[in-house]
Structures are given as C-alpha cells and as structure tokens.
Design a protein around this motif. Structure first.
Motif, PDB file in Angstrom:
ATOM      1  N   ARG A  59      26.816  -7.031  -9.354  1.00 45.13           N
ATOM      2  CA  ARG A  59      27.146  -6.572 -10.698  1.00 45.13           C
ATOM      3  C   ARG A  59      27.945  -5.279 -10.675  1.00 45.13           C
ATOM      4  N   ASP A  60      27.643  -4.410  -9.715  1.00 39.99           N
ATOM      5  CA  ASP A  60      28.337  -3.120  -9.635  1.00 39.99           C
ATOM      6  C   ASP A  60      27.988  -2.461  -8.307  1.00 39.99           C
ATOM      7  N   VAL A  61      28.826  -1.543  -7.863  1.00 39.78           N
ATOM      8  CA  VAL A  61      28.588  -0.796  -6.635  1.00 39.78           C
ATOM      9  C   VAL A  61      28.953   0.655  -6.892  1.00 39.78           C
ATOM     10  N   ASP A  62      28.037   1.571  -6.567  1.00 34.38           N
ATOM     11  CA  ASP A  62      28.362   2.996  -6.661  1.00 34.38           C
ATOM     12  C   ASP A  62      29.550   3.283  -5.766  1.00 34.38           C
ATOM     13  N   GLY A  63      30.456   4.115  -6.235  1.00 36.40           N
ATOM     14  CA  GLY A  63      31.644   4.453  -5.464  1.00 36.40           C
ATOM     15  C   GLY A  63      31.341   5.123  -4.138  1.00 36.40           C
ATOM     16  N   ALA A  64      30.175   5.742  -4.010  1.00 39.82           N
ATOM     17  CA  ALA A  64      29.818   6.449  -2.782  1.00 39.82           C
ATOM     18  C   ALA A  64      29.184   5.532  -1.730  1.00 39.82           C
ATOM     19  N   TRP A  65      28.950   4.253  -2.069  1.00 40.39           N
ATOM     20  CA  TRP A  65      28.316   3.341  -1.111  1.00 40.39           C
ATOM     21  C   TRP A  65      29.084   3.353   0.197  1.00 40.39           C
ATOM     22  N   PRO A  66      28.454   3.481   1.328  1.00 39.04           N
ATOM     23  CA  PRO A  66      27.039   3.368   1.652  1.00 39.04           C
ATOM     24  C   PRO A  66      26.324   4.713   1.879  1.00 39.04           C
ATOM     25  N   GLU A  67      26.817   5.788   1.302  1.00 42.54           N
ATOM     26  CA  GLU A  67      26.175   7.083   1.505  1.00 42.54           C
ATOM     27  C   GLU A  67      24.729   7.063   1.009  1.00 42.54           C
ATOM     28  N   VAL A  68      23.891   7.891   1.629  1.00 43.56           N
ATOM     29  CA  VAL A  68      22.477   7.994   1.251  1.00 43.56           C
ATOM     30  C   VAL A  68      22.385   8.339  -0.237  1.00 43.56           C
ATOM     31  N   GLY A  69      21.527   7.614  -0.940  1.00 39.64           N
ATOM     32  CA  GLY A  69      21.328   7.823  -2.373  1.00 39.64           C
ATOM     33  C   GLY A  69      22.194   6.936  -3.247  1.00 39.64           C
ATOM     34  N   SER A  70      23.222   6.325  -2.677  1.00 32.88           N
ATOM     35  CA  SER A  70      24.072   5.440  -3.472  1.00 32.88           C
ATOM     36  C   SER A  70      23.383   4.086  -3.640  1.00 32.88           C
ATOM     37  N   LYS A  71      23.823   3.347  -4.666  1.00 27.92           N
ATOM     38  CA  LYS A  71      23.166   2.081  -5.003  1.00 27.92           C
ATOM     39  C   LYS A  71      24.179   0.968  -5.176  1.00 27.92           C
ATOM     40  N   LEU A  72      23.711  -0.226  -4.872  1.00 35.32           N
ATOM     41  CA  LEU A  72      24.463  -1.404  -5.266  1.00 35.32           C
ATOM     42  C   LEU A  72      23.579  -2.179  -6.228  1.00 35.32           C
ATOM     43  N   HIS A  73      24.226  -2.798  -7.193  1.00 34.99           N
ATOM     44  CA  HIS A  73      23.528  -3.480  -8.284  1.00 34.99           C
ATOM     45  C   HIS A  73      23.847  -4.968  -8.182  1.00 34.99           C
ATOM     46  N   HIS A  74      22.817  -5.747  -7.978  1.00 37.24           N
ATOM     47  CA  HIS A  74      22.994  -7.177  -7.778  1.00 37.24           C
ATOM     48  C   HIS A  74      21.885  -7.911  -8.509  1.00 37.24           C
ATOM     49  N   SER A  75      21.880  -9.213  -8.375  1.00 35.70           N
ATOM     50  CA  SER A  75      20.840 -10.047  -8.978  1.00 35.70           C
ATOM     51  C   SER A  75      20.320 -10.983  -7.907  1.00 35.70           C
ATOM     52  N   PHE A  76      19.094 -11.446  -8.085  1.00 36.00           N
ATOM     53  CA  PHE A  76      18.571 -12.458  -7.177  1.00 36.00           C
ATOM     54  C   PHE A  76      17.957 -13.577  -7.979  1.00 36.00           C
ATOM     55  N   GLY A  77      17.860 -14.737  -7.337  1.00 37.05           N
ATOM     56  CA  GLY A  77      17.359 -15.934  -8.005  1.00 37.05           C
ATOM     57  C   GLY A  77      18.495 -16.895  -8.294  1.00 37.05           C
ATOM     58  N   LEU A  78      18.138 -18.034  -8.862  1.00 37.13           N
ATOM     59  CA  LEU A  78      19.121 -19.050  -9.228  1.00 37.13           C
ATOM     60  C   LEU A  78      19.312 -19.042 -10.734  1.00 37.13           C
ATOM     61  N   TRP A  79      20.569 -19.112 -11.142  1.00 37.04           N
ATOM     62  CA  TRP A  79      20.868 -19.139 -12.561  1.00 37.04           C
ATOM     63  C   TRP A  79      20.204 -20.352 -13.180  1.00 37.04           C
ATOM     64  N   PRO A  80      19.574 -20.234 -14.314  1.00 39.29           N
ATOM     65  CA  PRO A  80      19.560 -19.105 -15.237  1.00 39.29           C
ATOM     66  C   PRO A  80      18.377 -18.145 -15.001  1.00 39.29           C
ATOM     67  N   LEU A  81      17.615 -18.369 -13.959  1.00 39.62           N
ATOM     68  CA  LEU A  81      16.450 -17.530 -13.680  1.00 39.62           C
ATOM     69  C   LEU A  81      16.812 -16.458 -12.657  1.00 39.62           C
ATOM     70  N   VAL A  82      17.546 -15.453 -13.113  1.00 38.94           N
ATOM     71  CA  VAL A  82      17.947 -14.369 -12.220  1.00 38.94           C
ATOM     72  C   VAL A  82      17.332 -13.061 -12.690  1.00 38.94           C
ATOM     73  N   ILE A  83      17.041 -12.212 -11.744  1.00 39.96           N
ATOM     74  CA  ILE A  83      16.488 -10.889 -12.033  1.00 39.96           C
ATOM     75  C   ILE A  83      17.486  -9.863 -11.535  1.00 39.96           C
ATOM     76  N   ASP A  84      17.837  -8.921 -12.409  1.00 40.36           N
ATOM     77  CA  ASP A  84      18.729  -7.854 -11.992  1.00 40.36           C
ATOM     78  C   ASP A  84      17.977  -6.928 -11.055  1.00 40.36           C
ATOM     79  N   ASP A  85      18.639  -6.558  -9.994  1.00 42.72           N
ATOM     80  CA  ASP A  85      18.044  -5.818  -8.891  1.00 42.72           C
ATOM     81  C   ASP A  85      18.983  -4.680  -8.541  1.00 42.72           C
ATOM     82  N   ARG A  86      18.491  -3.739  -7.803  1.00 43.63           N
ATOM     83  CA  ARG A  86      19.342  -2.690  -7.237  1.00 43.63           C
ATOM     84  C   ARG A  86      18.830  -2.378  -5.848  1.00 43.63           C
ATOM     85  N   THR A  87      19.717  -1.947  -4.992  1.00 40.80           N
ATOM     86  CA  THR A  87      19.351  -1.542  -3.639  1.00 40.80           C
ATOM     87  C   THR A  87      19.911  -0.156  -3.402  1.00 40.80           C
ATOM     88  N   GLU A  88      19.055   0.749  -2.950  1.00 39.11           N
ATOM     89  CA  GLU A  88      19.474   2.123  -2.673  1.00 39.11           C
ATOM     90  C   GLU A  88      19.538   2.348  -1.162  1.00 39.11           C
TER      91      GLU A  88
END
Length: 165
Positions: A36-65
């Motif tokens: 869904r989105d990626v912090d511009g500083a990725w992969p620096e410590v503290g930066s995040k990527l924003h993704h989803s998991f699951g199969l559509w239509p049952l997806v959960i928005d997730d983030r990884t730091e």
C-alpha cells in the motif's frame, strides 16, 4: 520460535538487495498480498512498509517496521497485523562458498499470537517460512544471475556505441 535455514546460490548483498526493495515484499513473503505504501527512508531503522495480508476480499492491513538493518549480515523486522498481533522476524545471512546461508527466526511478541502453543506455532511458521525463503532465494539468485549475464554479455565496443547515441 520458528527457525528456518536455507542455502542460497547468491551473495549476501543480493539477498539484502531484495530486502531493501520494499515493493517486492509481497512477492517473497508468504501471506502478504499487496503493498500500500513504503516510507521513503526504507530500509532504515524505524521506517515502515505498509502492506496487506490475506486473500481478497478478506485482507487485513498490516505494517512492518525495520528494527535493525545491518547489511549484508542482519535485518530485524516487526510486522504488525492486528487483531492477530505482532511478530519479530530476524534474518541473518552468512557467506558460504560462492553463496550464502540465510537463517530466518520468527516469533510472536504481542497479541493473541503469543497464546498459540509453541509447537503449533512453530509447525505452521516452519512451513510458511520455508516457502518464504524459497521465494527470497529465487528473486535474489535470479537478480544476481541476470545482472551478471547482462554485464558479461556487453562487449566494450557495445558500451562505447551506446554511450555515443
């Protein structure tokens, strides 16, 4: 705690090249379905990527730091997919011969996932993480192999000709 190890036929730098490219995250992480989105500083410590998991239509928005970033040796990430909770994922890479060995450790750190008995969680994570490392290997090995082929296929005259255009 699930521990999965795989030998890869590429350099540690190639593995970290894939880890640094957040937009391919759903390609190698089993269960991640879209970015869904990626912090511009990725992969620096503290930066995040924003993704989803699951199969559509049952997806959960997730983030990884990114918790620790020490290429080409170690990366530690903390995915959060509530209501399931948060996990810690440690990736250690060591050179071996002309390739490397990648060790992935994953365990729940917060939320309901911590209530799952370790043998059950480890069995499920082991299957998932074997496939995750297989996918990571395909991308890292393929990128390195294709890069080497592209570089070695260019004759010095071809490079000069391209530069003149």
């Amino acid at each position: 705690m699930s521990v999965t190890v795989r030998e890869m036929h590429c350099s540690p730098e190639a593995v970290f090249g894939v880890l640094a490219d957040a937009w391919v995250f759903p390609t190698w992480v089993v269960g991640a379905s879209r970015m869904r989105d990626v912090d511009g500083a990725w992969p620096e410590v503290g930066s995040k990527l924003h993704h989803s998991f699951g199969l559509w239509p049952l997806v959960i928005d997730d983030r990884t730091e990114m918790v620790e970033w020490d290429p080409p040796r170690r990366a530690v990430m903390q995915p959060a997919g509530w209501p399931l909770g948060e996990a810690r994922v440690e990736i250690d890479v060591k050179p071996r011969g002309s390739g490397c060995v990648v060790r992935l450790v994953e365990f729940a750190v917060r939320g309901p996932g911590r209530l799952v008995p370790s043998p059950v969680a480890d069995a499920l994570l082991s299957v998932r993480n074997r496939e995750t490392l297989t996918r990571l290997a395909h991308i890292a090995e393929g990128r390195e192999e294709n890069h080497e082929a592209l570089v070695s296929d260019q004759e010095p005259d071809d490079v000069d000709e391209v530069q003149e255009r």
